[in-house]
Enzyme design. Sequence first.
Site, PDB file in Angstrom:
ATOM      1  N   HIS A 101      37.023 -28.431  13.438  1.00  0.00           N
ATOM      2  CA  HIS A 101      37.787 -27.215  13.146  1.00  0.00           C
ATOM      3  C   HIS A 101      38.129 -27.278  11.652  1.00  0.00           C
ATOM      4  O   HIS A 101      38.675 -28.282  11.179  1.00  0.00           O
ATOM      5  CB  HIS A 101      39.084 -27.187  13.946  1.00  0.00           C
ATOM      6  CG  HIS A 101      38.931 -26.860  15.397  1.00  0.00           C
ATOM      7  ND1 HIS A 101      38.078 -27.523  16.228  1.00  0.00           N
ATOM      8  CD2 HIS A 101      39.541 -25.910  16.162  1.00  0.00           C
ATOM      9  CE1 HIS A 101      38.177 -27.000  17.451  1.00  0.00           C
ATOM     10  NE2 HIS A 101      39.050 -26.023  17.439  1.00  0.00           N
ATOM     11  N   GLU A 151      40.698 -22.677   9.771  1.00  0.00           N
ATOM     12  CA  GLU A 151      41.412 -21.798  10.709  1.00  0.00           C
ATOM     13  C   GLU A 151      42.738 -21.427  10.036  1.00  0.00           C
ATOM     14  O   GLU A 151      42.974 -20.255   9.735  1.00  0.00           O
ATOM     15  CB  GLU A 151      41.633 -22.514  12.051  1.00  0.00           C
ATOM     16  CG  GLU A 151      42.342 -21.658  13.101  1.00  0.00           C
ATOM     17  CD  GLU A 151      42.646 -22.418  14.406  1.00  0.00           C
ATOM     18  OE1 GLU A 151      42.648 -23.670  14.391  1.00  0.00           O
ATOM     19  OE2 GLU A 151      42.904 -21.747  15.434  1.00  0.00           O
ATOM     20  N   HIS A 189      32.490 -22.857  21.533  1.00  0.00           N
ATOM     21  CA  HIS A 189      33.843 -23.266  21.111  1.00  0.00           C
ATOM     22  C   HIS A 189      34.807 -22.964  22.249  1.00  0.00           C
ATOM     23  O   HIS A 189      35.341 -21.867  22.361  1.00  0.00           O
ATOM     24  CB  HIS A 189      34.229 -22.514  19.825  1.00  0.00           C
ATOM     25  CG  HIS A 189      35.526 -22.973  19.217  1.00  0.00           C
ATOM     26  ND1 HIS A 189      35.796 -22.871  17.864  1.00  0.00           N
ATOM     27  CD2 HIS A 189      36.639 -23.522  19.764  1.00  0.00           C
ATOM     28  CE1 HIS A 189      37.006 -23.337  17.616  1.00  0.00           C
ATOM     29  NE2 HIS A 189      37.548 -23.731  18.751  1.00  0.00           N
TER      30      HIS A 189
END
Length: 342
Positions: free
Chosen positions: A202, A205, A23
């Site tokens: 993603h 988060e 990442h």
Amino acid sequence: MTGFASRAARAAFIAGLPKAELHLHIEGSLEPEMMFALAKRNGISLAFDSVDAIRAAYDFAKLQDFLDIYYQGMAVLLTEQDFFDLTSAYLNRAAADGVRHVEIFFDPQGHTARGVPMANVVGGIARALAEAQERGITSRLIMCFLRHLSEAAAETTLDEALPYLSLIHGVGLDSSEVGHPPAKFARVFARARSLGLKIVAHAGEEGPPDYVWQALDVLQVDRIDHGNRALEDDALVQRIVSDGLTLTVCPLSNLKLCVVNDLAGHPLRRMLQAGLKATVNSDDPAYFGGYVNANFVAVADALDLTRDEIIMLARNSFIGSFLPLAEQAAHLGAIDSFAATY
Ligand code: HPA
Ligand code: ZN
């Protein structure tokens, strides 16, 4: 300090451990010094008058604060050579951290929107990756769609990438999460999958567990980037565990973007204890204060990670990679050999 005589001994162990980074946004590895050098080379004026002034601006309360400055910073990247230099600098740092394999994100829409041809972006990055391969670092390239833009814009970007698909291994989804759920991109990800590309996103988060469910059920991801908020939903954790999916966790990013209040409260150990295949990554190291080893050391110190937990994190980085199983096995063997000498 389980398994180590001191914090310094643990840091030395981390430094020598073979690892993969899964990442990493290449534009987020643009250090202020290089930002200045490229601005000068390309005749671009910056909003800041010194490297110190740039670093002082890296004070974020949330993801969007960072993104605003990240898109501003990448405006110095114009030529194929710029993308080559950026990527080479990251690979040198990664090699120094014991990274043997990298899976790199790039944000083409942050460049094509400024009139930079896709050829400059992919060409420069791929040339640096090919050169690193000669030095023993393998890699994969993952093209991200900016989720604050439309799905139609992502479709156009995928069209523009078609000539470069031999260099691109997967597609991802990044930028402003809240308000832009994975399902907004259902069709473009289905097309990417039909082209044989790996799928990551993603999720969780800043966004809720429901966005992680959508990443699984709608996008059919092969891996989840971040995933912190999945821990709020036990059924979701069970699903990720039973699917055997990897989470690419980014401790210093989480701290800088206030996803966690302090690293002592970071969920990394809870993820491992729940059976999740968590990994440690740097996300945007030039903005968040450290490359992969700095992330390992910071979270290991804060949580007092054990030798076995650190080895598990390094193993997960290869198991969660898109390398063929035989290459993963060779890296796992290298971890075992290193640990045996320590
Ligand atoms: N989250 C979302 N988008 C991003 C990030 C991140 O951490 N870094 C670069 N783009
Ligand atoms: Zn990221």
